[in-house]
Design an enzyme around this catalytic site. Structure first.
Site, PDB file in Angstrom:
ATOM      1  N   ASP A 272       0.251   4.342   5.450  1.00  0.00           N
ATOM      2  CA  ASP A 272       1.682   4.690   5.288  1.00  0.00           C
ATOM      3  C   ASP A 272       2.485   4.089   6.134  1.00  0.00           C
ATOM      4  OD1 ASP A 272       2.800   7.442   3.681  1.00  0.00           O
ATOM      5  OD2 ASP A 272       3.830   7.398   5.940  1.00  0.00           O
ATOM      6  N   ASN A 280      15.212   4.662   5.411  1.00  0.00           N
ATOM      7  CA  ASN A 280      16.187   4.667   4.431  1.00  0.00           C
ATOM      8  C   ASN A 280      17.595   5.307   4.751  1.00  0.00           C
ATOM      9  OD1 ASN A 280      14.864   3.608   2.023  1.00  0.00           O
ATOM     10  ND2 ASN A 280      13.736   5.415   1.718  1.00  0.00           N
ATOM     11  N   ASP A 289      13.673  -1.079   0.650  1.00  0.00           N
ATOM     12  CA  ASP A 289      12.990  -1.608  -0.359  1.00  0.00           C
ATOM     13  C   ASP A 289      12.515  -2.990   0.380  1.00  0.00           C
ATOM     14  OD1 ASP A 289      13.343   0.188  -2.095  1.00  0.00           O
ATOM     15  OD2 ASP A 289      15.004  -0.843  -3.133  1.00  0.00           O
ATOM     16  N   ASP A 315       6.016   5.089   0.201  1.00  0.00           N
ATOM     17  CA  ASP A 315       5.777   4.244   1.197  1.00  0.00           C
ATOM     18  C   ASP A 315       4.233   4.159   1.536  1.00  0.00           C
ATOM     19  OD1 ASP A 315       5.644   6.732   2.226  1.00  0.00           O
ATOM     20  OD2 ASP A 315       6.466   6.415   4.059  1.00  0.00           O
TER      21      ASP A 315
END
Length: 394
Positions: A272, A280, A289, A315
């Site tokens: 993760d 973000n 991204d 993620d």
């Protein structure tokens, strides 16, 4: 029945066959999936059918313009349509529109001269035959040098058909000029001319069939390619190009069964990206991204060829490690953590730091893919709970 009647009957039969052939190609073009150039080749089938019809009515009192000039011009137009259509079909970018009207216009002038000014049947025949020979040889070359790939058989067969047509026309010209006086009589009524007509219609039938086969073959290849793309899309993650969760579980099931059957070790990593929501929120989803793509690439650079890396969602990533013990998986996970931690991303002059938390689980005799991933996921939760940017074993 004399030979002259036989020739007229043969012409009539060829006319009927060619009209049916033209109708079939035009119908195929209208109702089926075809490729650029097919329409021009279908049109050439129609023009050659009209040509034979005009040659048929020539002996029924038709004026010279209708019975002599026009059919010879249509022979030229048919050849040009076939050449330009074939070039388009083979992938040429566009039709040379100049060819579609220039050659027929020149043919009108040529055949009008040798019909109305100087009536010379051998000159007319030589002119149309020489033009057809050049086109046939050009088509032979195009088909024989078709771009490499599968399914070249029909193209080679088409090359042989056009080569046979060119050779037949060359023999016909040679025969005509061996003895001009005899050839002029036998051109109209001779057995040789009947053979030429039969061979010509066989060429037409062969070419039409081969072209339909080539179109169908191309359509089949397109469908197969589309199916392969759909399968790939259904099994991969569009952002990272990795296998998606569904495909990862399928591959995990197969690898788990293999490892259990042969008693071989198997391990799974669940990973993760730490504080991904913060990335973000602070830098935007485009940067998020980019972080996911760079993470995937960094992991792929460390993993071995048999290993499988997938994106489970968001993620979260997972890696399937065949022939790997728990100790080996822990060592590999640490290298992955360091590789991702070493990434340096820049957002408008501001560094974007990334790190990876990893949970590791090794296969047990009663494991399932879901169970193995759940244990690795529990180890991942432990890594996050203990401060992130670390590796924990189940």
């Amino acid at each position: 029945m004399d030979l002259h009647v036989d020739i007229k009957t043969l012409l009539l039969a060829i006319t009927v066959v060619d009209f049916f052939l033209a109708a079939a190609m035009i119908m195929f073009w209208k109702v089926r999936k075809t490729y650029p150039g097919f329409g021009l080749c279908a049109a050439s089938a129609l023009t050659i059918a009209v040509t034979y019809l005009l040659f048929t009515i020539r002996g029924l009192g038709a004026p010279p313009t209708l019975g002599v000039v026009l059919p010879n011009v249509l022979v030229v137009l048919t050849s040009v349509l076939r050449l330009e259509g074939t070039k388009l079909f083979l992938g040429w970018s566009s039709v040379k529109r100049l060819n579609l009207w220039l050659w027929p216009v020149l043919a009108v002038a040529y055949f009008c001269f040798f019909t109305h000014v100087q009536d010379d049947i051998l000159a007319r025949t030589a002119g149309s035959n020489i033009f057809m020979i050049c086109i046939a040889l050009r088509l032979t070359w195009l088909m024989a040098t078709k771009p490499s790939g599968q399914g070249k058989g029909p193209y080679y067969l088409a090359a042989l058909v056009f080569l046979a047509l060119a050779l037949m026309l060359i023999i016909r010209l040679s025969y005509m000029f061996m003895d001009r006086q005899v050839a002029q009589q036998q051109f109209i009524m001779g057995v040789f001319n009947a053979i030429v007509l039969i061979v010509a219609v066989l060429v037409e039938l062969s070419w039409a069939w081969i072209f339909l086969v080539m179109n169908s073959q191309r359509l089949e290849q397109e469908i197969t390619s589309a199916q392969e793309k759909l399968i790939l899309l259904a099994a991969s993650d569009p952002l990272t190009g990795l296998v998606n969760r569904r495909r990862f579980l399928e591959m995990g099931q197969a690898e788990l069964e293999r490892s259990l059957r042969y008693g071989r070790p198997l391990a799974v990593l669940v990973m993760d990206v730490d504080h991904f929501k913060r990335v973000n929120d602070s830098f935007g989803h485009a940067t998020g991204d980019l972080v996911l793509r760079q993470t995937a690439q960094a992991c792929l650079a460390v993993l071995r060829e048999p290993d499988v890396l997938g994106r489970l969602g968001g993620d979260e990533f997972a890696a399937l490690l065949p022939e790997t013990t728990l100790e080996g998986a822990l060592a590999l996970a640490e290298r992955l953590r360091q590789a991702v931690g070493g990434l340096r991303l820049d957002y408008r002059g501001q560094a974007v730091r990334t790190s990876l938390s990893i949970g590791v689980a090794a296969m047990k005799p009663d494991d399932t893919p879901h169970g193995l991933i759940e244990r690795a996921d529990a180890a991942l939760y432990k890594a996050k709970h203990q401060g992130r940017d670390q590796v924990q074993a189940a």
